[in-house]
Write a protein that holds these residues in place. Structure first.
Motif, PDB file in Angstrom:
ATOM      1  N   VAL A  89       0.834  -1.321  -0.083  1.00  0.00           N
ATOM      2  CA  VAL A  89       0.052  -0.117   0.047  1.00  0.00           C
ATOM      3  C   VAL A  89       0.907   1.443   0.045  1.00  0.00           C
ATOM      4  O   VAL A  89       0.501   2.151  -0.768  1.00  0.00           O
ATOM      5  CB  VAL A  89      -0.824   0.006   1.308  1.00  0.00           C
ATOM      6  CG1 VAL A  89      -1.580   1.452   1.400  1.00  0.00           C
ATOM      7  CG2 VAL A  89      -2.188  -1.062   1.010  1.00  0.00           C
ATOM      8  N   GLU A  90       1.927   1.108   0.797  1.00  0.00           N
ATOM      9  CA  GLU A  90       2.941   2.283   0.860  1.00  0.00           C
ATOM     10  C   GLU A  90       3.488   2.681  -0.566  1.00  0.00           C
ATOM     11  O   GLU A  90       3.659   3.671  -0.992  1.00  0.00           O
ATOM     12  CB  GLU A  90       3.952   1.920   1.945  1.00  0.00           C
ATOM     13  CG  GLU A  90       3.485   2.323   3.309  1.00  0.00           C
ATOM     14  CD  GLU A  90       3.462   3.934   3.355  1.00  0.00           C
ATOM     15  OE1 GLU A  90       4.030   4.674   3.187  1.00  0.00           O
ATOM     16  OE2 GLU A  90       2.062   4.082   3.937  1.00  0.00           O
ATOM     17  N   PHE A  91       3.829   1.444  -1.429  1.00  0.00           N
ATOM     18  CA  PHE A  91       4.397   1.445  -2.543  1.00  0.00           C
ATOM     19  C   PHE A  91       3.194   2.318  -3.527  1.00  0.00           C
ATOM     20  O   PHE A  91       3.861   3.054  -4.401  1.00  0.00           O
ATOM     21  CB  PHE A  91       4.774   0.267  -3.098  1.00  0.00           C
ATOM     22  CG  PHE A  91       5.392   0.354  -4.458  1.00  0.00           C
ATOM     23  CD1 PHE A  91       6.769   0.571  -4.631  1.00  0.00           C
ATOM     24  CD2 PHE A  91       4.655  -0.302  -5.627  1.00  0.00           C
ATOM     25  CE1 PHE A  91       7.256   0.789  -6.039  1.00  0.00           C
ATOM     26  CE2 PHE A  91       5.312  -0.307  -6.894  1.00  0.00           C
ATOM     27  CZ  PHE A  91       6.652   0.017  -7.071  1.00  0.00           C
ATOM     28  N   ALA A  92       1.960   1.671  -3.553  1.00  0.00           N
ATOM     29  CA  ALA A  92       1.216   2.195  -4.387  1.00  0.00           C
ATOM     30  C   ALA A  92       0.729   3.717  -4.009  1.00  0.00           C
ATOM     31  O   ALA A  92       0.520   4.446  -4.922  1.00  0.00           O
ATOM     32  CB  ALA A  92      -0.191   1.387  -4.215  1.00  0.00           C
ATOM     33  N   TYR A  93       0.652   4.098  -2.797  1.00  0.00           N
ATOM     34  CA  TYR A  93       0.591   5.408  -2.313  1.00  0.00           C
ATOM     35  C   TYR A  93       1.562   6.160  -2.981  1.00  0.00           C
ATOM     36  O   TYR A  93       1.363   7.605  -3.395  1.00  0.00           O
ATOM     37  CB  TYR A  93       0.432   5.599  -0.979  1.00  0.00           C
ATOM     38  CG  TYR A  93       0.109   6.898  -0.482  1.00  0.00           C
ATOM     39  CD1 TYR A  93      -1.047   7.506  -0.285  1.00  0.00           C
ATOM     40  CD2 TYR A  93       1.220   7.872  -0.050  1.00  0.00           C
ATOM     41  CE1 TYR A  93      -1.386   8.549   0.217  1.00  0.00           C
ATOM     42  CE2 TYR A  93       0.832   9.029   0.278  1.00  0.00           C
ATOM     43  CZ  TYR A  93      -0.167   9.666   0.513  1.00  0.00           C
ATOM     44  OH  TYR A  93      -0.606  10.879   0.639  1.00  0.00           O
ATOM     45  N   TYR A  94       2.792   5.722  -2.639  1.00  0.00           N
ATOM     46  CA  TYR A  94       3.762   6.608  -3.209  1.00  0.00           C
ATOM     47  C   TYR A  94       3.646   7.053  -4.916  1.00  0.00           C
ATOM     48  O   TYR A  94       3.720   8.198  -5.087  1.00  0.00           O
ATOM     49  CB  TYR A  94       5.163   5.826  -3.180  1.00  0.00           C
ATOM     50  CG  TYR A  94       6.376   6.745  -4.154  1.00  0.00           C
ATOM     51  CD1 TYR A  94       7.178   7.823  -3.265  1.00  0.00           C
ATOM     52  CD2 TYR A  94       6.750   6.321  -5.349  1.00  0.00           C
ATOM     53  CE1 TYR A  94       8.211   8.329  -3.739  1.00  0.00           C
ATOM     54  CE2 TYR A  94       7.729   7.077  -5.851  1.00  0.00           C
ATOM     55  CZ  TYR A  94       8.355   7.952  -5.240  1.00  0.00           C
ATOM     56  OH  TYR A  94       9.520   8.755  -6.016  1.00  0.00           O
ATOM     57  N   LEU A 141      -5.734  -0.577  -7.438  1.00  0.00           N
ATOM     58  CA  LEU A 141      -6.412  -1.984  -8.010  1.00  0.00           C
ATOM     59  C   LEU A 141      -5.509  -3.001  -8.163  1.00  0.00           C
ATOM     60  O   LEU A 141      -5.763  -4.155  -8.161  1.00  0.00           O
ATOM     61  CB  LEU A 141      -6.991  -1.477  -9.635  1.00  0.00           C
ATOM     62  CG  LEU A 141      -8.255  -0.510  -9.470  1.00  0.00           C
ATOM     63  CD1 LEU A 141      -8.746  -0.250 -10.821  1.00  0.00           C
ATOM     64  CD2 LEU A 141      -9.246  -0.876  -8.619  1.00  0.00           C
ATOM     65  N   PRO A 142      -4.113  -2.762  -8.772  1.00  0.00           N
ATOM     66  CA  PRO A 142      -3.331  -3.758  -8.849  1.00  0.00           C
ATOM     67  C   PRO A 142      -3.117  -4.814  -7.534  1.00  0.00           C
ATOM     68  O   PRO A 142      -2.759  -5.961  -7.464  1.00  0.00           O
ATOM     69  CB  PRO A 142      -2.015  -3.238  -9.124  1.00  0.00           C
ATOM     70  CG  PRO A 142      -2.316  -1.941  -9.766  1.00  0.00           C
ATOM     71  CD  PRO A 142      -3.754  -1.449  -9.197  1.00  0.00           C
ATOM     72  N   LEU A 143      -3.436  -3.829  -6.207  1.00  0.00           N
ATOM     73  CA  LEU A 143      -3.216  -4.695  -4.886  1.00  0.00           C
ATOM     74  C   LEU A 143      -4.429  -5.645  -4.908  1.00  0.00           C
ATOM     75  O   LEU A 143      -3.925  -6.914  -4.261  1.00  0.00           O
ATOM     76  CB  LEU A 143      -2.987  -3.613  -3.938  1.00  0.00           C
ATOM     77  CG  LEU A 143      -2.252  -2.621  -3.888  1.00  0.00           C
ATOM     78  CD1 LEU A 143      -2.320  -1.607  -2.754  1.00  0.00           C
ATOM     79  CD2 LEU A 143      -0.855  -3.154  -3.792  1.00  0.00           C
ATOM     80  N   PHE A 210      10.875   5.020  -0.173  1.00  0.00           N
ATOM     81  CA  PHE A 210      10.467   5.029  -1.491  1.00  0.00           C
ATOM     82  C   PHE A 210      11.019   6.248  -2.502  1.00  0.00           C
ATOM     83  O   PHE A 210      11.563   6.332  -3.589  1.00  0.00           O
ATOM     84  CB  PHE A 210       9.144   4.485  -1.988  1.00  0.00           C
ATOM     85  CG  PHE A 210       8.560   3.335  -1.696  1.00  0.00           C
ATOM     86  CD1 PHE A 210       9.243   2.113  -2.192  1.00  0.00           C
ATOM     87  CD2 PHE A 210       7.433   3.115  -0.796  1.00  0.00           C
ATOM     88  CE1 PHE A 210       8.984   0.784  -1.758  1.00  0.00           C
ATOM     89  CE2 PHE A 210       7.038   1.758  -0.385  1.00  0.00           C
ATOM     90  CZ  PHE A 210       7.923   0.812  -0.924  1.00  0.00           C
ATOM     91  N   ASP A 211      10.964   7.435  -1.608  1.00  0.00           N
ATOM     92  CA  ASP A 211      11.497   8.501  -1.909  1.00  0.00           C
ATOM     93  C   ASP A 211      13.101   8.409  -2.171  1.00  0.00           C
ATOM     94  O   ASP A 211      13.719   8.920  -3.256  1.00  0.00           O
ATOM     95  CB  ASP A 211      11.197   9.778  -1.078  1.00  0.00           C
ATOM     96  CG  ASP A 211       9.656  10.434  -1.221  1.00  0.00           C
ATOM     97  OD1 ASP A 211       9.496  10.929  -2.440  1.00  0.00           O
ATOM     98  OD2 ASP A 211       8.988   9.837  -0.457  1.00  0.00           O
TER      99      ASP A 211
END
Length: 271
Positions: A89-94, A141-143, A210-211
């Motif tokens: 979720v953190e990756f998708a949020y980034y 959606l990919p999650l 991720f930053d």
């Protein structure tokens, strides 16, 4: 997807911290407090909750339908699934947050959050009403197709956004080693800067890793104090103008587009 879900306990905590910050800014730091801007944030935050009810109804059904297409379904009661889901979720949020600054159509909603010209806790609730329309939710959606339960995705997003409430303040300085892993008030202050050297950085939610990985981390420079707000301010504290101002700019430019190619460049180009 930016709606801040709130329990009564969290609301009381928010209120207590807002009052403490108000006292700190006025009596200790002598920074002043923009009361009119604060009330505008409250009004916009209430509108965000109301629009979020409709968004939750639509996206809840959509997420459930997409989830049924997944070839596997990970057990929601397994803590290891939650741990992996948190990072996912953190990756998708980034990438959602980064695209909110680089794709004008999504920015039209996200710009609302960057209109405050003071960094206070109430800035956290100044969120757009058009999240459903700007399609930022497609990043999650990919999650669901990867097998994560929609309830888990919603819960982790809610945690992410609750956490970010505490980032919107000047009352907390740098946090030492935590700055390497977590998104902190210091990182988020730079994210809200409109200085040219600080634009488009520090997109993380709870994590800042991720930053670091993708080269979008920036640290505040001692000789360059932060200037908050939009690079091109709206010049209004009217909640409706704040919420729809960027959309009006976007549609004005679309009406002036000579052809479909130019219109698509406006929609998907940088703000």
């Amino acid at each position: 997807m930016e709606r801040l879900g709130r329990s009564p306990v969290f609301l009381l905590l928010m209120l207590a911290l807002v009052l403490l910050e108000w006292l700190w800014r006025r009596r200790v730091a002598r920074l002043g407090y923009d009361g009119r801007g604060a009330w505008a944030s409250v009004a916009i935050g209430i509108g965000n909750i109301l629009s979020g009810v409709l968004g939750a109804l639509v996206l809840g059904g959509l997420f459930l339908a997409v989830s049924r297409l997944a070839p596997v379904h990970w057990p929601i009661r397994d803590w290891r699934v939650w741990a992996v889901g948190f990072v996912a979720v953190e990756f998708a949020y980034y990438w959602f947050h980064r695209s909110s600054h680089t794709v004008r159509w999504i920015w039209a909603t996200h710009a609302v959050h960057h209109t405050p010209e003071q960094m206070t806790l109430l800035s956290a609730v100044r969120l757009g009403w058009t999240n459903l329309f700007s399609f930022g939710w497609v990043f999650y959606l990919p999650l669901l197709l990867a097998g994560f339960d929609p309830r888990m995705v919603f819960a982790l997003l809610a945690f992410d956004l609750h956490y970010q409430f505490f980032l919107h303040t000047e009352a907390i300085g740098r946090l030492g080693p935590l700055e390497w892993v977590l998104n902190t008030p210091a990182h988020h202050r730079v994210h809200h800067a409109s200085n040219p050297d600080y634009l488009d950085c520090n997109y993380g939610g709870v994590l800042i890793v991720f930053d670091r990985l993708f080269g979008t981390l920036r640290i505040e420079q001692a000789g360059q104090p932060i200037r908050y707000g939009l690079a091109h301010p709206l010049g209004s504290l009217n909640p409706l103008k704040i919420v729809f101002g960027e959309w009006l700019r976007l549609f004005h430019d679309l009406r002036s587009a000579a052809n479909l190619t130019r219109a698509l460049r406006i929609i998907f180009g940088r703000p």
